[in-house]
Write an enzyme that holds these catalytic residues in place. Structure first.
Site, PDB file in Angstrom:
ATOM      1  N   TYR B 134      34.643 113.748 -14.622  1.00  0.00           N
ATOM      2  CA  TYR B 134      33.179 113.619 -14.662  1.00  0.00           C
ATOM      3  C   TYR B 134      32.569 114.949 -15.073  1.00  0.00           C
ATOM      4  O   TYR B 134      33.122 116.017 -14.783  1.00  0.00           O
ATOM      5  CB  TYR B 134      32.628 113.256 -13.276  1.00  0.00           C
ATOM      6  CG  TYR B 134      32.847 111.829 -12.856  1.00  0.00           C
ATOM      7  CD1 TYR B 134      31.907 110.850 -13.139  1.00  0.00           C
ATOM      8  CD2 TYR B 134      33.991 111.469 -12.159  1.00  0.00           C
ATOM      9  CE1 TYR B 134      32.104 109.535 -12.727  1.00  0.00           C
ATOM     10  CE2 TYR B 134      34.192 110.158 -11.753  1.00  0.00           C
ATOM     11  CZ  TYR B 134      33.245 109.201 -12.032  1.00  0.00           C
ATOM     12  OH  TYR B 134      33.442 107.909 -11.631  1.00  0.00           O
ATOM     13  N   TYR B 173      41.261 108.637 -11.877  1.00  0.00           N
ATOM     14  CA  TYR B 173      41.205 110.047 -11.465  1.00  0.00           C
ATOM     15  C   TYR B 173      41.607 110.179  -9.999  1.00  0.00           C
ATOM     16  O   TYR B 173      41.478 109.235  -9.222  1.00  0.00           O
ATOM     17  CB  TYR B 173      39.816 110.641 -11.723  1.00  0.00           C
ATOM     18  CG  TYR B 173      38.663 109.982 -10.993  1.00  0.00           C
ATOM     19  CD1 TYR B 173      38.349 110.313  -9.669  1.00  0.00           C
ATOM     20  CD2 TYR B 173      37.863 109.044 -11.629  1.00  0.00           C
ATOM     21  CE1 TYR B 173      37.277 109.716  -9.014  1.00  0.00           C
ATOM     22  CE2 TYR B 173      36.795 108.432 -10.986  1.00  0.00           C
ATOM     23  CZ  TYR B 173      36.509 108.779  -9.676  1.00  0.00           C
ATOM     24  OH  TYR B 173      35.454 108.186  -9.028  1.00  0.00           O
ATOM     25  N   ARG B 183      41.854 106.736  -8.021  1.00  0.00           N
ATOM     26  CA  ARG B 183      40.944 105.611  -8.242  1.00  0.00           C
ATOM     27  C   ARG B 183      41.351 104.827  -9.489  1.00  0.00           C
ATOM     28  O   ARG B 183      41.625 105.435 -10.524  1.00  0.00           O
ATOM     29  CB  ARG B 183      39.494 106.100  -8.461  1.00  0.00           C
ATOM     30  CG  ARG B 183      38.801 106.846  -7.330  1.00  0.00           C
ATOM     31  CD  ARG B 183      38.506 106.014  -6.089  1.00  0.00           C
ATOM     32  NE  ARG B 183      38.273 104.574  -6.285  1.00  0.00           N
ATOM     33  CZ  ARG B 183      37.144 104.024  -6.701  1.00  0.00           C
ATOM     34  NH1 ARG B 183      36.090 104.750  -6.968  1.00  0.00           N
ATOM     35  NH2 ARG B 183      37.028 102.715  -6.828  1.00  0.00           N
ATOM     36  N   HIS B 186      37.087 102.955 -13.635  1.00  0.00           N
ATOM     37  CA  HIS B 186      35.892 102.164 -13.317  1.00  0.00           C
ATOM     38  C   HIS B 186      34.664 102.759 -13.973  1.00  0.00           C
ATOM     39  O   HIS B 186      34.641 103.933 -14.320  1.00  0.00           O
ATOM     40  CB  HIS B 186      35.682 102.093 -11.797  1.00  0.00           C
ATOM     41  CG  HIS B 186      35.527 103.448 -11.169  1.00  0.00           C
ATOM     42  ND1 HIS B 186      36.607 104.203 -10.775  1.00  0.00           N
ATOM     43  CD2 HIS B 186      34.432 104.194 -10.902  1.00  0.00           C
ATOM     44  CE1 HIS B 186      36.180 105.362 -10.287  1.00  0.00           C
ATOM     45  NE2 HIS B 186      34.858 105.384 -10.349  1.00  0.00           N
ATOM     46  N   HIS B 188      30.590 103.063 -12.975  1.00  0.00           N
ATOM     47  CA  HIS B 188      29.579 102.836 -11.947  1.00  0.00           C
ATOM     48  C   HIS B 188      28.375 102.136 -12.570  1.00  0.00           C
ATOM     49  O   HIS B 188      27.913 102.531 -13.643  1.00  0.00           O
ATOM     50  CB  HIS B 188      29.119 104.164 -11.347  1.00  0.00           C
ATOM     51  CG  HIS B 188      30.195 104.886 -10.584  1.00  0.00           C
ATOM     52  ND1 HIS B 188      30.363 104.732  -9.227  1.00  0.00           N
ATOM     53  CD2 HIS B 188      31.156 105.752 -10.993  1.00  0.00           C
ATOM     54  CE1 HIS B 188      31.388 105.493  -8.829  1.00  0.00           C
ATOM     55  NE2 HIS B 188      31.880 106.123  -9.876  1.00  0.00           N
TER      56      HIS B 188
HETATM   57 FE   LIG Z   1      33.791 107.155  -9.881  1.00  0.00          FE
END
Ligand SMILES: [Fe+2]
Lengths: 222, 270
Positions: B134, B173, B183, B186, B188
């Site tokens: 991110y 990640y 995770r 995905h 969000h």
């Molecule tokens: Fe996330």
């Protein structure tokens, strides 16, 4: 629409809602926007400050919560104007969003909401989002002034006195409205379920005790 | 799997995936037993889901209080072209260069509980890049930032409730819930309905992700059919020749009846 929703109509012929998931830790570069918490410019003669903290079951302030508010204007009119994401400085859109600051405090500049119908207790609708909070929570912050309206409010009058207090903002000498949100434990804020939400955290849901187990420690940053 | 652990593992004292998976399995078994005994399958995640360690101190312990929505809650904020520029729906054109990764289209419809399209409402997305990183300053995952990819998009739904984003497929990640926690990939999503009570923030996943079973966030939804509702389907009709592959994901918001009925209350209480 895709078949997996079609095949899961509930008994009352409602489509089954998509599940929520936590907002996570990394919304901070995506959801906030310029003047997101300023429904009115700070210093505007009509403006008040709505602020508070969000705390967890250990009484610790959350450093990564996000709050949204949605409210009528001071005359009780429900705003229908667009422009919440790109503020023009004079249109009151009724919607605001803000992350807590480094000290764990959220702050909005807004107006005291008016009653949407005569005699109704004015309140601001609030939604709470955070890492660790798997699905957001709804609550309300009521203005403390109109005792008769508060006493007649269907939600407030259905609550025990100590629970009721958690939904009423505290007016400060400078006119600010303070509203602290406690996610868990002593003074836990009343959070709301609306029809058709079918929330598993609701009372005595399948396979789960009505009073969830309190944690002993946070897993730290994710 | 035969993978070399990193030479220095500061997380050696953390709980294992095995521990977490056993906790998840026990909760899911409880739910299956309850359904077998006649309970309604759950459709939303549990806020009290101990395998997601951050939830321990952050979930309410008192039941949610049933409220009939009032005037303001029966309406949503209005969003429109003043709020969102059409180009914000394309996450691949926000910088001078092309982002690295698998270009995809994600499209679908937003519907209310009665199957009616949710028109002119705001859909926001954010995501990691093709390396699982991110742009957020707190993301410390040692994977490259892509200077040509921020990973933030917005769109206003159309007359049929439709939305469409062009983006890059995000990667899985790691996170710190437990040792070697990852995770599933995905995106969000944040959406508004026609009523403020329909507000939803969720995550969309990709079909066949091998990390599904291991992820306490995805598995906080105890029912498999409910979990499936977060997984997009590959849709070749959304795939474009020599350009991008397509995924379809429809979102259903709560709503319909506006007051609690006897039946509602019963469904919630048992
Ligand atoms: Fe996330």
């Amino acid at each position: 629409m895709s078949s997996h929703h079609e095949s899961t109509r509930a008994a009352d012929d409602q489509l089954v809602p998509t599940p929520g998931q936590t907002v996570g830790p990394f919304f901070g570069y995506a959801l906030p926007y310029a003047q997101d918490g300023e429904l009115l410019a700070p210093g505007h003669p009509r403006s008040i400050r709505l602020y508070g903290t969000v705390t967890d079951g250990a009484g610790q302030t959350l450093p990564d919560a996000m709050i949204e508010i949605w409210q009528p204007d001071e005359h009780g009119r429900v705003p229908r104007e667009t422009g919440s994401l790109v503020r023009d400085g004079y249109t009151f859109t009724g919607f605001g969003r803000t992350g807590v600051d480094d000290a764990g405090r959220y702050t909005f500049t807004t107006v005291d909401p008016g009653a949407t119908e005569p005699g109704k207790a004015p309140f601001i609708a609030v939604a709470v989002f955070a890492r660790g909070l798997m699905n957001h929570l709804h609550t309300r912050v009521y203005l403390p002034e109109d005792a008769a309206a508060l006493a007649a409010d269907p939600l407030l009058s259905s609550l025990e006195p100590d629970r009721r207090e958690t939904l009423i903002g505290v007016r400060e000498p400078d006119g600010a409205l303070r509203f602290d949100i406690r996610l868990q434990g002593e003074g836990e804020t009343v959070f709301l379920a609306f029809p058709h939400h079918h929330d598993p955290d609701d009372a005595a849901s399948p396979g789960q005790s009505p009073h969830g187990r309190a944690g002993t420690g946070d897993a730290g940053a994710q | 799997m035969d993978v070399q652990p990193p030479p220095l593992d500061p997380a050696a004292t953390m709980e294992s995936q095995q521990t977490l998976s056993a906790e998840i399995a026990a909760i899911h078994q409880q739910h299956r037993d309850a359904v077998a005994a006649g309970e309604t399958p759950e459709t939303q995640p549990r806020r009290n889901f101990p395998p997601y360690r951050s939830s321990l101190l952050r979930h309410p312990t008192k039941s949610l209080h049933h409220a009939d929505p009032e005037t303001i809650e029966l309406v949503s904020p209005a969003f429109g072209e003043r709020d969102v520029h059409p180009l914000e729906a394309d996450l691949t054109i926000q910088h001078d260069g092309e982002p690295i990764g698998e270009r995809i289209v994600v499209a679908g419809r937003v519907l209310d509980g009665d199957g009616r399209p949710v028109r002119n409402q705001l859909v926001e997305v954010w995501q990691a890049n093709a390396a699982g990183r991110y742009v957020h300053k707190r993301d410390q995952h040692p994977a490259p930032i892509d200077p040509n990819f921020t990973g933030v998009g917005r769109v206003i739904t159309g007359d049929d409730g439709e939305y469409r984003f062009t983006t890059i497929k995000p990667a899985p990640y790691p996170w710190k819930n437990h040792h070697n926690a990852w995770r599933p990939a995905h995106i969000h999503f944040s959406l508004f309905g026609t009523e403020f009570t329909q507000r939803i923030v969720t995550q969309m996943y990709f079909p066949g992700d091998p990390l599904f079973d291991l992820d306490p966030i995805y598995q906080s939804i105890t029912d498999q059919r409910a979990r499936d509702r977060l997984v997009a389907v590959y849709d070749h009709s959304l795939t474009s020749h020599e350009w991008a592959t397509g995924y379809r994901w429809d979102i259903v918001l709560t709503g319909g009846d506006r007051t609690w009925t006897e039946d509602d209350a019963e469904a919630e209480e048992h």
